[in-house]
Design a protein around this motif. Structure first.
Motif, PDB file in Angstrom:
ATOM      1  N   UNK A 581     -22.570  19.369 -19.754  1.00 56.77           N
ATOM      2  CA  UNK A 581     -23.050  19.103 -18.397  1.00 56.77           C
ATOM      3  C   UNK A 581     -22.417  17.883 -17.749  1.00 56.77           C
ATOM      4  N   UNK A 582     -21.758  17.059 -18.551  1.00 59.92           N
ATOM      5  CA  UNK A 582     -21.186  15.821 -18.027  1.00 59.92           C
ATOM      6  C   UNK A 582     -19.763  15.616 -18.535  1.00 59.92           C
ATOM      7  N   UNK A 583     -19.020  14.857 -17.784  1.00 62.23           N
ATOM      8  CA  UNK A 583     -17.677  14.474 -18.198  1.00 62.23           C
ATOM      9  C   UNK A 583     -17.427  13.008 -17.929  1.00 62.23           C
ATOM     10  N   UNK A 584     -16.941  12.283 -18.927  1.00 62.40           N
ATOM     11  CA  UNK A 584     -16.630  10.869 -18.741  1.00 62.40           C
ATOM     12  C   UNK A 584     -15.138  10.719 -18.519  1.00 62.40           C
ATOM     13  N   UNK A 603      -3.527  13.227  -4.582  1.00 59.00           N
ATOM     14  CA  UNK A 603      -2.581  12.877  -5.660  1.00 59.00           C
ATOM     15  C   UNK A 603      -3.303  12.182  -6.822  1.00 59.00           C
ATOM     16  N   UNK A 604      -4.529  12.600  -7.061  1.00 62.98           N
ATOM     17  CA  UNK A 604      -5.318  11.983  -8.122  1.00 62.98           C
ATOM     18  C   UNK A 604      -5.407  12.851  -9.359  1.00 62.98           C
ATOM     19  N   UNK A 605      -6.010  12.313 -10.400  1.00 59.74           N
ATOM     20  CA  UNK A 605      -6.178  13.054 -11.645  1.00 59.74           C
ATOM     21  C   UNK A 605      -7.447  12.597 -12.348  1.00 59.74           C
ATOM     22  N   UNK A 606      -8.060  13.531 -13.056  1.00 62.12           N
ATOM     23  CA  UNK A 606      -9.183  13.238 -13.936  1.00 62.12           C
ATOM     24  C   UNK A 606      -8.837  13.720 -15.335  1.00 62.12           C
ATOM     25  N   UNK A 607      -9.201  12.915 -16.303  1.00 64.06           N
ATOM     26  CA  UNK A 607      -9.194  13.349 -17.697  1.00 64.06           C
ATOM     27  C   UNK A 607     -10.613  13.130 -18.185  1.00 64.06           C
ATOM     28  N   UNK A 608     -11.374  14.207 -18.335  1.00 65.53           N
ATOM     29  CA  UNK A 608     -12.798  14.117 -18.616  1.00 65.53           C
ATOM     30  C   UNK A 608     -13.107  14.553 -20.047  1.00 65.53           C
ATOM     31  N   UNK A 609     -13.720  13.644 -20.797  1.00 65.18           N
ATOM     32  CA  UNK A 609     -14.283  13.994 -22.097  1.00 65.18           C
ATOM     33  C   UNK A 609     -15.673  14.561 -21.857  1.00 65.18           C
ATOM     34  N   UNK A 610     -15.924  15.783 -22.354  1.00 62.44           N
ATOM     35  CA  UNK A 610     -17.179  16.461 -22.043  1.00 62.44           C
ATOM     36  C   UNK A 610     -18.295  16.044 -22.987  1.00 62.44           C
ATOM     37  N   UNK A 611     -19.476  15.979 -22.432  1.00 61.28           N
ATOM     38  CA  UNK A 611     -20.667  15.634 -23.194  1.00 61.28           C
ATOM     39  C   UNK A 611     -21.887  16.273 -22.562  1.00 61.28           C
ATOM     40  N   UNK A 612     -23.039  16.063 -23.155  1.00 64.58           N
ATOM     41  CA  UNK A 612     -24.280  16.659 -22.640  1.00 64.58           C
ATOM     42  C   UNK A 612     -25.188  15.595 -22.025  1.00 64.58           C
TER      43      UNK A 612
END
Length: 612
Positions: A581-584, A603-612
Motif C-alpha cells: 500500500x505504500x512506497x518509500x 523530467x522526474x523519477x521515483x524509485x519506490x521500495x514497497x511496504x504495507x
C-alpha cells in the motif's frame, strides 16, 4: 714441427669456438612459474633461446612428467607440455636441455596454491567502476618516464603518469562512493614508441607495465581492493598484441600472426561472423585483418598460441587473484578458441565471470555470443556480453529538453530481451572509455543525469560506471579518444583542484556525486534490484514504469520524460504492487500512498521500495 703445432692449436681453437657456439642458452621462459593442485593437470611452458628447438628435453621430478616437447618452424622455440600429478609437491623442476655434448639444466619453480582469496566473479549485485589507470591518479611519480617516452599531460594521447599506487590511494574514495568492483583498462606492458597510454598494445603478456608498477604491486593492489570488500576486474586483450612485442622480431611460425604477419586492415564487419549471407572474403578480412599497423592480429587457430593465451589468463587469475576479466575486441577472435578459453577458465574457477566486448547496434548479435544462445548452433560459453544496444537507446532516451524523449525506444529495446539466454547477466552502461560521455556540456541541470543513473542502477543486468561520471566529466567521440579519458582532477599533486574531495567540487558536482552515492549504497542492500526479476509496462504519456521483484522485496520505478508534471494512476501496475500500500522513495525518503494517483515532476523519477 712448428707447422704441426700451429695446426693443432688452430684445431683446438676451432673446437673450443664450436663448443662455445653450441652452448645451450635460454633467453626467456613463460610463464615464469606454475602451481601444484590445479584442476587441469597439464600446462605449457614456452622456452625461447638460440637453437633451443634442436635440444632434447628431459624432466625428472616426482609426480611431474613431460608429455611433449613440441618444435615449430622457428628453431629458437620449444613448447613443453608438462603434466603435474595430484601428489606432486612444490619445488624447482630440473628441466634438462641437451644437444650433443652440451647440457643445460633450468630450474623451473612449481609453487603451492597458498592464496585462495578472490576469483569471485561478479554479477548483478555488483557495480563496476571503470578506470583508465594512466588518467586516474599518479601516486608514484618516479615510474612516470620510460624508454625516452615522457609524460605530457598537455597531450591527450600521451602518457600522463597514473599508476597502481594512485588507484590504491583512492580505494576508500571508490568504496565510499558505493562501487563494489574496480575494473582497470589493460595493465600489461605496453612498451610502444608512442607510449600506448590506453594499454591495448601489449608487448609482454606476463609483465605489468612498469609505468603503472610491478607485477607484485598489481597483486598488492588487488589484495588491498579485497581487503576493503571490493573486487578487481582485469581488462585483457587476446585478439592482438603490440607491434613492439618481443616475439615480433622472431616469430615462432608464420601463422602466429594472421595474414602471415603482413599487415591487412580489418574491415570491422563485426556482424559477418553470424551473418548467413556474409561473403567469405569479407568474413576472412574481418577475422584475419589487423586492428591497426601497431596491433598485429593474433591467430588463435594456432594450437600453441591458443594454449599460450588461455594459460596466460589462468596465470594472472592465480597469481593476482583477480575476480573477473573483461575481454577486449571479443567478436574479432576465433569462435572455437573463445569457447575453449571460457570453458577452461570456468572449469578452473567456477565462480569467475568474463564479460566480452560485443559491440553491436542491435542486441541480437551480443545475444548470439552469449553462452547457451538459441541463436547459435555452437555454445560460446560466455556468461556476460555487453549490451551496447541498450547503451545507445539510453543515450537517446534521456533528454532534459525534449518532451517525452524516446522512452518508447527504450521500452522496445528491453522488450527484445527474449533473444538473450540470460538477460540478467549482461553488462549495462551509459558510456565507457570508447564512447562519448553521458554527461554533456550543454546540460544545464541534472535531470538527464539523474534519470539515466536511476534507470541504469535499477534495470536488469550488471551496471558499469565510467570514472568521472560522478563529477560530471564530459567529452565527445569527435574530440578524440584521449579526451574521453581525461585526468581526474586531484589525482596529481600539482593539480590546483581536487574533485576527489567535497571541497574541490562545485555545488552541482556535489549534488551529482551525492545522488549517485545514495543510489549505489542503497542498491547494495536491495535484493529486488540485485537478485529480482523485472516487470515493465509500455510507456504512456511519456511515463515509463517497471518493477523489480524478489520474494517480498519489491521496487517500482517511475520515469517521467515529459516537460510537465503528471499524475500517474497506480491501479495499472498491480502486477508489481500486489498487496502493498505504500512506497518509500529511495532518493527523498518520502512515503507515498499507492492506492491513489502519484504526482511526478517534469523530467522526474521515483524509485519506490514497497511496504504495507
Amino acid at each position: 714441427m712448428y707447422k704441426k703445432i700451429i695446426y693443432l692449436l688452430l684445431v683446438l681453437i676451432l673446437f673450443q669456438v664450436g663448443g662455445a657456439l653450441a652452448a645451450i642458452t635460454v633467453s626467456r621462459v613463460e610463464p615464469a612459474n606454475w602451481w601444484t593442485g590445479m584442476k587441469k593437470s597439464e600446462f605449457q611452458i614456452l622456452v625461447y633461446g638460440p637453437g633451443i628447438g634442436k635440444s632434447k628435453v628431459t624432466l625428472n621430478y616426482p609426480g611431474v612428467s613431460l608429455r611433449e616437447a613440441a618444435t615449430v618452424e622457428n628453431p629458437n622455440y620449444l613448447f613443453l607440455y608438462v603434466n603435474v600429478g595430484k601428489n606432486a609437491k612444490a619445488g624447482n623442476l630440473p628441466i634438462t636441455f641437451s644437444n650433443g655434448g652440451e647440457k643445460f639444466v633450468y630450474s623451473y619453480p612449481l609453487k603451492n596454491r597458498t592464496d585462495k582469496s578472490g576469483a569471485l566473479g561478479f554479477d548483478a549485485s555488483d557495480v563496476l567502476y571503470l578506470i583508465t589507470p594512466d588518467r586516474f591518479a599518479n601516486g608514484n611519480p618516479s615510474n612516470d618516464n620510460l624508454d625516452s617516452v615522457l609524460i605530457n599531460r598537455n597531450s591527450p594521447n600521451a602518457r600522463h603518469g597514473g599508476d597502481y599506487q594512485g588507484v590504491s590511494e583512492k580505494l576508500d574514495y571508490i568504496k565510499d562512493l558505493g562501487m563494489t568492483t574496480v575494473w582497470l583498462n589493460p595493465i600489461q606492458e605496453n612498451r610502444m614508441r608512442g607510449g600506448s597510454y590506453h594499454g591495448y598494445a601489449i608487448t609482454d603478456f606476463y609483465q605489468s607495465d612498469p609505468r603503472f608498477g610491478s607485477n607484485e604491486e598489481f597483486r598488492e593492489l588487488t589484495k588491498s581492493t579485497h581487503d576493503k570488500g571490493m573486487k578487481m576486474v582485469m581488462d585483457m586483450v587476446l585478439n592482438h598484441c603490440g607491434s613492439s612485442h618481443w616475439w615480433m622480431k622472431d616469430l615462432p611460425s608464420k601463422d602466429w600472426i594472421n595474414n602471415n604477419g603482413v599487415f591487412l586492415q580489418t574491415n570491422h564487419a563485426t556482424v559477418s561472423v553470424m551473418d548467413v549471407h556474409a561473403a567469405e572474403s569479407e568474413r576472412n578480412t574481418f577475422l584475419n585483418g589487423w586492428f591497426t599497423r601497431g596491433m598485429p592480429d593474433l591467430n588463435q587457430r594456432n594450437p600453441h598460441l591458443a594454449t599460450y593465451l588461455i594459460e596466460n589468463s589462468i596465470w594472472w587469475i592465480e597469481y593476482a587473484r583477480i575476480d573477473g576479466i573483461r575481454q577486449d575486441t571479443y567478436s574479432y577472435m576465433d569462435f572455437d578458441f573463445l569457447a575453449r578459453w571460457n570453458k577452461e577458465v570456468y572449469d578452473e574457477y567456477p565462480q569467475f565471470n568474463i564479460v566480452g566486448e560485443t559491440w553491436y547496434n542491435k542486441k541480437t548479435s551480443p545475444a548470439w555470443w552469449q553462452g547457451n544462445s538459441a541463436l547459435s548452433n555452437k555454445n560460446s560459453n560466455l556468461k556476460t556480453p555487453m549490451d551496447f544496444s541498450l547503451t545507445f537507446a539510453m543515450q537517446k532516451a534521456f533528454d532534459g529538453k525534449a518532451d517525452n524523449g524516446y522512452l518508447g525506444d527504450l521500452f522496445e529495446d528491453i522488450a527484445q530481451d527474449f533473444v538473450y539466454a540470460d538477460p540478467y547477466n549482461v553488462m549495462t552502461f551509459l558510456d565507457n572509455h570508447d564512447l562519448g560521455r553521458f554527461s554533456r556540456k550543454e546540460d544545464e541541470d541534472l535531470k538527464r543525469y539523474k534519470q539515466g543513473l536511476a534507470f541504469l542502477l535499477t534495470m536488469r543486468g550488471i551496471p558499469q560506471i565510467y570514472y568521472g561520471t560522478e563529477v560530471l566529466m564530459t567529452g565527445t567521440k569527435e574530440d578524440g579518444d584521449g579526451k574521453l579519458r581525461v585526468d581526474f582532477p586531484g589525482g596529481w599533486k600539482e593539480d590546483k583542484v581536487d574533485q576527489f574531495s567535497k571541497t574541490g567540487r562545485s555545488e552541482i558536482q556535489n549534488e551529482a556525486w551525492t545522488y549517485l552515492q545514495k543510489l549505489l549504497q542503497w542498491r547494495k542492500t536491495n535484493l529486488a534490484v540485485t537478485k529480482g526479476k523485472m516487470i515493465h509496462y509500455a510507456p504512456k504519456n511519456g511515463i515509463y514504469v517497471y518493477g523489480r521483484i524478489k520474494d517480498d522485496a519489491r521496487v517500482i520505478v517511475i520515469i517521467n520524460s515529459s516537460l510537465k508534471e503528471q499524475n500517474v494512476p497506480m491501479d495499472r501496475f498491480s502486477d508489481i504492487i500486489g498487496v502493498f500500500t505504500k512506497g518509500k522513495d529511495v532518493l527523498s525518503g518520502k512515503v507515498i500512498e499507492l492506492d491513489k494517483q502519484i504526482s511526478i515532476s517534469a523530467k522526474g523519477e521515483y524509485i519506490l521500495e514497497l511496504g504495507k
